[in-house]
Design a protein around this motif. Structure first.
Motif, PDB file in Angstrom:
ATOM      1  N   LYS A 172       0.861  -1.189   0.000  1.00 24.33           N
ATOM      2  CA  LYS A 172       0.000   0.000   0.000  1.00 24.33           C
ATOM      3  C   LYS A 172       0.893   1.234   0.000  1.00 24.33           C
ATOM      4  CE  LYS A 172      -3.526   2.065   2.942  1.00 24.33           C
ATOM      5  NZ  LYS A 172      -4.267   1.900   4.188  1.00 24.33           N
ATOM      6  N   THR A 199       1.342   4.871   0.383  1.00 27.00           N
ATOM      7  CA  THR A 199       0.603   5.951   1.042  1.00 27.00           C
ATOM      8  C   THR A 199       1.310   7.303   0.919  1.00 27.00           C
ATOM      9  OG1 THR A 199       1.675   5.434   3.144  1.00 27.00           O
ATOM     10  CG2 THR A 199      -0.447   4.374   2.710  1.00 27.00           C
ATOM     11  N   VAL A 238      -1.111  10.283   0.697  1.00 24.67           N
ATOM     12  CA  VAL A 238      -2.163  10.395   1.710  1.00 24.67           C
ATOM     13  C   VAL A 238      -1.933  11.629   2.578  1.00 24.67           C
ATOM     14  CG1 VAL A 238      -3.144   9.318   3.758  1.00 24.67           C
ATOM     15  CG2 VAL A 238      -2.608   7.929   1.778  1.00 24.67           C
ATOM     16  N   PRO A 262      -7.615  10.349   3.709  1.00 22.02           N
ATOM     17  CA  PRO A 262      -6.898   9.126   4.080  1.00 22.02           C
ATOM     18  C   PRO A 262      -7.037   7.982   3.083  1.00 22.02           C
ATOM     19  CG  PRO A 262      -8.902   9.313   5.348  1.00 22.02           C
ATOM     20  CD  PRO A 262      -8.755  10.595   4.561  1.00 22.02           C
ATOM     21  N   ASP A 263      -7.966   8.117   2.126  1.00 20.40           N
ATOM     22  CA  ASP A 263      -8.175   7.027   1.174  1.00 20.40           C
ATOM     23  C   ASP A 263      -7.478   7.252  -0.163  1.00 20.40           C
ATOM     24  OD1 ASP A 263      -9.775   9.122   0.392  1.00 20.40           O
ATOM     25  OD2 ASP A 263     -11.545   7.895   0.032  1.00 20.40           O
ATOM     26  N   TRP A 266      -4.620   6.409  -1.755  1.00 18.46           N
ATOM     27  CA  TRP A 266      -3.439   5.561  -1.850  1.00 18.46           C
ATOM     28  C   TRP A 266      -3.586   4.624  -3.027  1.00 18.46           C
ATOM     29  CZ3 TRP A 266      -4.665   0.428  -1.265  1.00 18.46           C
ATOM     30  CH2 TRP A 266      -5.849   0.135  -0.599  1.00 18.46           C
ATOM     31  N   ARG A 326     -10.485  -0.218  -0.825  1.00 14.40           N
ATOM     32  CA  ARG A 326     -10.292   1.096  -0.217  1.00 14.40           C
ATOM     33  C   ARG A 326     -10.978   1.168   1.149  1.00 14.40           C
ATOM     34  NH1 ARG A 326      -8.201   5.191  -2.651  1.00 14.40           N
ATOM     35  NH2 ARG A 326      -8.694   4.515  -4.740  1.00 14.40           N
ATOM     36  N   THR A 365      -8.431   1.014   4.334  1.00 16.85           N
ATOM     37  CA  THR A 365      -8.339   2.350   4.886  1.00 16.85           C
ATOM     38  C   THR A 365      -9.078   2.457   6.207  1.00 16.85           C
ATOM     39  OG1 THR A 365      -8.218   3.342   2.670  1.00 16.85           O
ATOM     40  CG2 THR A 365      -8.790   4.819   4.478  1.00 16.85           C
ATOM     41  N   TYR A 366     -10.303   1.940   6.216  1.00 17.35           N
ATOM     42  CA  TYR A 366     -11.162   2.121   7.392  1.00 17.35           C
ATOM     43  C   TYR A 366     -11.413   0.828   8.168  1.00 17.35           C
ATOM     44  CZ  TYR A 366     -11.983   6.385   4.768  1.00 17.35           C
ATOM     45  OH  TYR A 366     -11.800   7.539   4.063  1.00 17.35           O
TER      46      TYR A 366
END
Length: 58
Positions: free
Chosen positions: A20, A22, A25, A30-31, A33, A51, A55-56
């Motif tokens: 990933k 980042t 970011v 935050p998403d 990437w 995603r 991410t979450y």
């Protein structure tokens, strides 16, 4: 909590795991990437499901 395994490279013969990336970011996004392959240097956008999951955590 289960460990999430990243997808495999779709183009490399050995199918290494993607990592990933980042680098783009920022806290407000935050998403933002990408998936990256260290072997072939390929880059892919994650699917909506990836995603959300990577991410979450959902």
């Amino acid at each position: 909590m289960a460990v999430l395994e990243p997808p495999r490279c779709p183009t490399c013969p050995g199918r290494p795991s993607l990592w990933k990336d980042t680098t783009s970011v920022v806290p407000a996004r935050p998403d933002q990437w990408r998936w990256y392959c260290a072997e072939c240097r390929g880059e892919w956008a994650p699917t909506f499901e990836q995603r959300m999951t990577f991410t979450y955590g959902s």
